[in-house]
Design a protein around this motif. Structure first.
Motif, PDB file in Angstrom:
ATOM      1  N   GLN A 204       8.214 -11.396   0.165  1.00 31.31           N
ATOM      2  CA  GLN A 204       8.542 -11.042   1.541  1.00 31.31           C
ATOM      3  C   GLN A 204      10.040 -10.814   1.698  1.00 31.31           C
ATOM      4  OE1 GLN A 204       6.854 -14.349   3.775  1.00 31.31           O
ATOM      5  NE2 GLN A 204       5.493 -12.943   4.858  1.00 31.31           N
ATOM      6  N   LYS A 205      10.367  -9.839   2.519  1.00 27.60           N
ATOM      7  CA  LYS A 205      11.776  -9.588   2.820  1.00 27.60           C
ATOM      8  C   LYS A 205      12.270 -10.633   3.818  1.00 27.60           C
ATOM      9  CE  LYS A 205      11.480  -4.592   2.052  1.00 27.60           C
ATOM     10  NZ  LYS A 205      11.662  -3.234   2.643  1.00 27.60           N
ATOM     11  N   GLY A 206      13.488 -11.086   3.646  1.00 27.54           N
ATOM     12  CA  GLY A 206      14.062 -12.088   4.533  1.00 27.54           C
ATOM     13  C   GLY A 206      15.049 -12.969   3.796  1.00 27.54           C
ATOM     14  N   ARG A 207      15.724 -13.818   4.560  1.00 23.40           N
ATOM     15  CA  ARG A 207      16.732 -14.702   3.968  1.00 23.40           C
ATOM     16  C   ARG A 207      16.592 -16.133   4.464  1.00 23.40           C
ATOM     17  NH1 ARG A 207      22.257 -10.913   4.310  1.00 23.40           N
ATOM     18  NH2 ARG A 207      21.447  -9.174   3.038  1.00 23.40           N
ATOM     19  N   THR A 208      15.389 -16.521   4.783  1.00 26.09           N
ATOM     20  CA  THR A 208      15.186 -17.884   5.292  1.00 26.09           C
ATOM     21  C   THR A 208      14.969 -18.887   4.170  1.00 26.09           C
ATOM     22  OG1 THR A 208      12.777 -17.625   5.470  1.00 26.09           O
ATOM     23  CG2 THR A 208      14.105 -16.898   7.354  1.00 26.09           C
ATOM     24  N   GLY A 209      14.676 -18.396   2.973  1.00 17.41           N
ATOM     25  CA  GLY A 209      14.371 -19.293   1.874  1.00 17.41           C
ATOM     26  C   GLY A 209      12.919 -19.712   1.850  1.00 17.41           C
ATOM     27  N   GLU A 210      12.116 -19.249   2.821  1.00 14.58           N
ATOM     28  CA  GLU A 210      10.699 -19.599   2.898  1.00 14.58           C
ATOM     29  C   GLU A 210       9.807 -18.373   2.715  1.00 14.58           C
ATOM     30  OE1 GLU A 210      10.111 -21.560   6.594  1.00 14.58           O
ATOM     31  OE2 GLU A 210      11.396 -23.271   6.104  1.00 14.58           O
ATOM     32  N   GLU A 211      10.369 -17.295   2.160  1.00 15.99           N
ATOM     33  CA  GLU A 211       9.592 -16.086   1.971  1.00 15.99           C
ATOM     34  C   GLU A 211       8.475 -16.304   0.934  1.00 15.99           C
ATOM     35  OE1 GLU A 211      13.164 -15.307   3.937  1.00 15.99           O
ATOM     36  OE2 GLU A 211      12.963 -16.120   1.915  1.00 15.99           O
ATOM     37  N   VAL A 212       7.339 -15.690   1.197  1.00 14.90           N
ATOM     38  CA  VAL A 212       6.182 -15.833   0.319  1.00 14.90           C
ATOM     39  C   VAL A 212       6.346 -14.933  -0.907  1.00 14.90           C
ATOM     40  CG1 VAL A 212       3.690 -15.470   0.118  1.00 14.90           C
ATOM     41  CG2 VAL A 212       4.666 -16.413   2.223  1.00 14.90           C
ATOM     42  N   ALA A 213       6.016 -15.448  -2.079  1.00 14.45           N
ATOM     43  CA  ALA A 213       6.031 -14.679  -3.321  1.00 14.45           C
ATOM     44  C   ALA A 213       4.608 -14.559  -3.843  1.00 14.45           C
ATOM     45  CB  ALA A 213       6.925 -15.351  -4.359  1.00 14.45           C
ATOM     46  N   LEU A 214       4.280 -13.401  -4.411  1.00 14.13           N
ATOM     47  CA  LEU A 214       2.918 -13.142  -4.890  1.00 14.13           C
ATOM     48  C   LEU A 214       2.935 -12.588  -6.306  1.00 14.13           C
ATOM     49  CD1 LEU A 214       1.438 -11.432  -1.686  1.00 14.13           C
ATOM     50  CD2 LEU A 214       1.003 -13.776  -2.471  1.00 14.13           C
ATOM     51  N   TRP A 215       2.018 -13.100  -7.124  1.00 11.67           N
ATOM     52  CA  TRP A 215       1.856 -12.645  -8.501  1.00 11.67           C
ATOM     53  C   TRP A 215       0.450 -12.076  -8.671  1.00 11.67           C
ATOM     54  CZ3 TRP A 215       4.765 -16.720  -7.073  1.00 11.67           C
ATOM     55  CH2 TRP A 215       6.032 -16.884  -7.654  1.00 11.67           C
ATOM     56  N   LEU A 216       0.348 -10.874  -9.220  1.00 13.30           N
ATOM     57  CA  LEU A 216      -0.960 -10.277  -9.456  1.00 13.30           C
ATOM     58  C   LEU A 216      -1.774 -11.065 -10.476  1.00 13.30           C
ATOM     59  CD1 LEU A 216       0.124  -6.530  -9.558  1.00 13.30           C
ATOM     60  CD2 LEU A 216      -1.400  -7.554  -7.867  1.00 13.30           C
ATOM     61  N   SER A 217      -1.099 -11.719 -11.410  1.00 12.19           N
ATOM     62  CA  SER A 217      -1.786 -12.413 -12.491  1.00 12.19           C
ATOM     63  C   SER A 217      -2.198 -13.842 -12.140  1.00 12.19           C
ATOM     64  CB  SER A 217      -0.900 -12.442 -13.739  1.00 12.19           C
ATOM     65  OG  SER A 217       0.334 -13.108 -13.467  1.00 12.19           O
ATOM     66  N   ASN A 218      -1.853 -14.316 -10.951  1.00  7.75           N
ATOM     67  CA  ASN A 218      -2.203 -15.689 -10.584  1.00  7.75           C
ATOM     68  C   ASN A 218      -3.712 -15.878 -10.483  1.00  7.75           C
ATOM     69  OD1 ASN A 218       0.389 -16.620 -10.522  1.00  7.75           O
ATOM     70  ND2 ASN A 218       0.290 -17.382  -8.425  1.00  7.75           N
ATOM     71  N   ARG A 219      -4.148 -17.092 -10.771  1.00  7.05           N
ATOM     72  CA  ARG A 219      -5.577 -17.389 -10.710  1.00  7.05           C
ATOM     73  C   ARG A 219      -6.123 -17.310  -9.296  1.00  7.05           C
ATOM     74  NH1 ARG A 219      -6.304 -22.640 -14.767  1.00  7.05           N
ATOM     75  NH2 ARG A 219      -5.662 -21.591 -16.703  1.00  7.05           N
ATOM     76  N   ASP A 220      -5.278 -17.579  -8.299  1.00  8.75           N
ATOM     77  CA  ASP A 220      -5.776 -17.569  -6.926  1.00  8.75           C
ATOM     78  C   ASP A 220      -5.682 -16.190  -6.270  1.00  8.75           C
ATOM     79  OD1 ASP A 220      -3.052 -17.398  -6.677  1.00  8.75           O
ATOM     80  OD2 ASP A 220      -2.842 -19.052  -5.235  1.00  8.75           O
ATOM     81  N   THR A 221      -5.311 -15.175  -7.047  1.00  8.89           N
ATOM     82  CA  THR A 221      -5.279 -13.820  -6.505  1.00  8.89           C
ATOM     83  C   THR A 221      -6.705 -13.282  -6.379  1.00  8.89           C
ATOM     84  OG1 THR A 221      -3.121 -13.362  -7.497  1.00  8.89           O
ATOM     85  CG2 THR A 221      -4.451 -11.459  -6.867  1.00  8.89           C
ATOM     86  N   PRO A 222      -7.139 -12.865  -5.195  1.00  8.35           N
ATOM     87  CA  PRO A 222      -8.512 -12.369  -5.012  1.00  8.35           C
ATOM     88  C   PRO A 222      -8.814 -11.172  -5.907  1.00  8.35           C
ATOM     89  CG  PRO A 222      -7.464 -12.808  -2.892  1.00  8.35           C
ATOM     90  CD  PRO A 222      -6.387 -12.916  -3.926  1.00  8.35           C
ATOM     91  N   GLU A 223     -10.068 -11.008  -6.268  1.00  2.80           N
ATOM     92  CA  GLU A 223     -10.463  -9.942  -7.183  1.00  2.80           C
ATOM     93  C   GLU A 223     -10.195  -8.549  -6.623  1.00  2.80           C
ATOM     94  OE1 GLU A 223     -14.484 -10.463  -8.354  1.00  2.80           O
ATOM     95  OE2 GLU A 223     -14.144 -12.371  -9.395  1.00  2.80           O
ATOM     96  N   TRP A 224     -10.258  -8.395  -5.310  1.00  3.77           N
ATOM     97  CA  TRP A 224     -10.101  -7.068  -4.721  1.00  3.77           C
ATOM     98  C   TRP A 224      -8.653  -6.583  -4.755  1.00  3.77           C
ATOM     99  CZ3 TRP A 224      -6.662  -6.642  -0.750  1.00  3.77           C
ATOM    100  CH2 TRP A 224      -6.362  -7.798  -0.027  1.00  3.77           C
ATOM    101  N   VAL A 225      -7.707  -7.508  -4.949  1.00  2.00           N
ATOM    102  CA  VAL A 225      -6.285  -7.167  -4.850  1.00  2.00           C
ATOM    103  C   VAL A 225      -5.869  -6.164  -5.919  1.00  2.00           C
ATOM    104  CG1 VAL A 225      -3.944  -8.064  -5.085  1.00  2.00           C
ATOM    105  CG2 VAL A 225      -5.623  -9.298  -3.697  1.00  2.00           C
ATOM    106  N   GLY A 226      -6.232  -6.414  -7.185  1.00  2.00           N
ATOM    107  CA  GLY A 226      -5.818  -5.525  -8.274  1.00  2.00           C
ATOM    108  C   GLY A 226      -6.200  -4.079  -8.047  1.00  2.00           C
ATOM    109  N   PRO A 227      -7.495  -3.777  -7.841  1.00  2.00           N
ATOM    110  CA  PRO A 227      -7.894  -2.383  -7.598  1.00  2.00           C
ATOM    111  C   PRO A 227      -7.257  -1.795  -6.342  1.00  2.00           C
ATOM    112  CG  PRO A 227      -9.793  -3.715  -8.213  1.00  2.00           C
ATOM    113  CD  PRO A 227      -8.666  -4.664  -7.985  1.00  2.00           C
ATOM    114  N   TYR A 228      -7.124  -2.621  -5.304  1.00  2.00           N
ATOM    115  CA  TYR A 228      -6.575  -2.104  -4.050  1.00  2.00           C
ATOM    116  C   TYR A 228      -5.103  -1.742  -4.217  1.00  2.00           C
ATOM    117  CZ  TYR A 228      -6.087  -1.536   0.988  1.00  2.00           C
ATOM    118  OH  TYR A 228      -5.873  -1.008   2.237  1.00  2.00           O
ATOM    119  N   ILE A 229      -4.334  -2.631  -4.840  1.00  2.00           N
ATOM    120  CA  ILE A 229      -2.910  -2.374  -5.052  1.00  2.00           C
ATOM    121  C   ILE A 229      -2.722  -1.160  -5.944  1.00  2.00           C
ATOM    122  CG2 ILE A 229      -0.808  -3.280  -6.103  1.00  2.00           C
ATOM    123  CD1 ILE A 229      -1.362  -4.592  -3.473  1.00  2.00           C
ATOM    124  N   THR A 230      -3.523  -1.072  -7.014  1.00  2.00           N
ATOM    125  CA  THR A 230      -3.401   0.057  -7.937  1.00  2.00           C
ATOM    126  C   THR A 230      -3.666   1.384  -7.235  1.00  2.00           C
ATOM    127  OG1 THR A 230      -4.072  -1.320  -9.816  1.00  2.00           O
ATOM    128  CG2 THR A 230      -4.284   1.068 -10.069  1.00  2.00           C
TER     129      THR A 230
END
Length: 219
Positions: free
Chosen positions: A180-206
């Motif tokens: 996430q864009k911002g400078r609060t230090g609490e921005e969310v970070a996301l990894w495509l390879s994480n185990r908790d990434t939903p299955e639909w994310v990969g095809p949708y992002i691609t």
């Protein structure tokens, strides 16, 4: 009978305008949000149906996006935010939407043509524009998140310009793919390879968001 239906709708539209103000949706001829929708129960155990009931009984607590929404954006958003600082969205065409809502807001029935995102993707201005990331017909994003992490991914897909896309210039393999864009230090970070990434994310992002070009000095 047709005249009676038209007269009833005209009375409902006039009542909606007087009671809740002249919204853009009502001005465009869309059904107004009224508290006596045919078939609407007083209370529902299902959380989604209860939100629809709340929408019709407290329309001032929601944003009506029917005339301004783009592609996957919800038809209605709650003005109040939940414990995770997110607004609750309602989609008329969702498979979770009760039949009594469909019968009133969309008598012609559900229209699923936009559920997979079609051939649209986010443009540089943040809105949806023409095809940029492939066909996208297999790309699917659910109407509702089943977890906080899935809600973050849905926010990324619906508000792409509010996130940094680091896939082409990651500082290390452990760096996040999106942040996430911002400078609060609490921005969310996301990894495509994480185990908790939903299955639909990969095809949708691609399909919708191909990686940006790598910096020239990277190689």
């Amino acid at each position: 009978q047709q005249y009676g239906q038209q007269q009833q709708y005209g009375q409902q539209q006039q009542y909606g305008q007087q009671q809740y103000g002249q919204s853009a949706s009502v001005a465009a001829g869309l059904p107004p949000l009224i508290p006596d929708v045919p078939g609407m129960p007083e209370y529902a155990e299902d959380a989604t149906e209860q939100r629809w009931i709340d929408l019709f009984t407290n329309p001032g607590s929601y944003f009506d996006n029917r005339t301004t929404k783009k592609d996957r954006q919800p038809d209605f958003n709650s003005k109040a935010r939940d414990s995770e600082n997110k607004r609750q969205g309602l989609w008329i065409d969702s498979k979770y939407t009760p039949d009594w809502v469909i019968n009133y807001l969309r008598p012609g029935g559900r229209q699923y043509n936009n559920r997979s995102g079609g051939n649209s993707s986010y443009g540089s201005a943040g809105g949806y524009s023409g095809s940029q990331g492939g066909g996208g017909e297999d790309a699917y994003m659910p109407e509702q998140a089943s977890s906080a992490r899935e809600a973050d991914w849905m926010d990324l897909c619906m508000n792409y310009r509010n996130w940094w896309d680091n896939r082409a210039n990651k500082m290390s393999p452990k760096s996040p793919d999106f942040k996430q864009k911002g400078r609060t230090g609490e921005e969310v970070a996301l990894w495509l390879s994480n185990r908790d990434t939903p299955e639909w994310v990969g095809p949708y992002i691609t399909a919708k968001f191909p990686p940006p070009p790598a910096p020239r000095n990277q190689y």
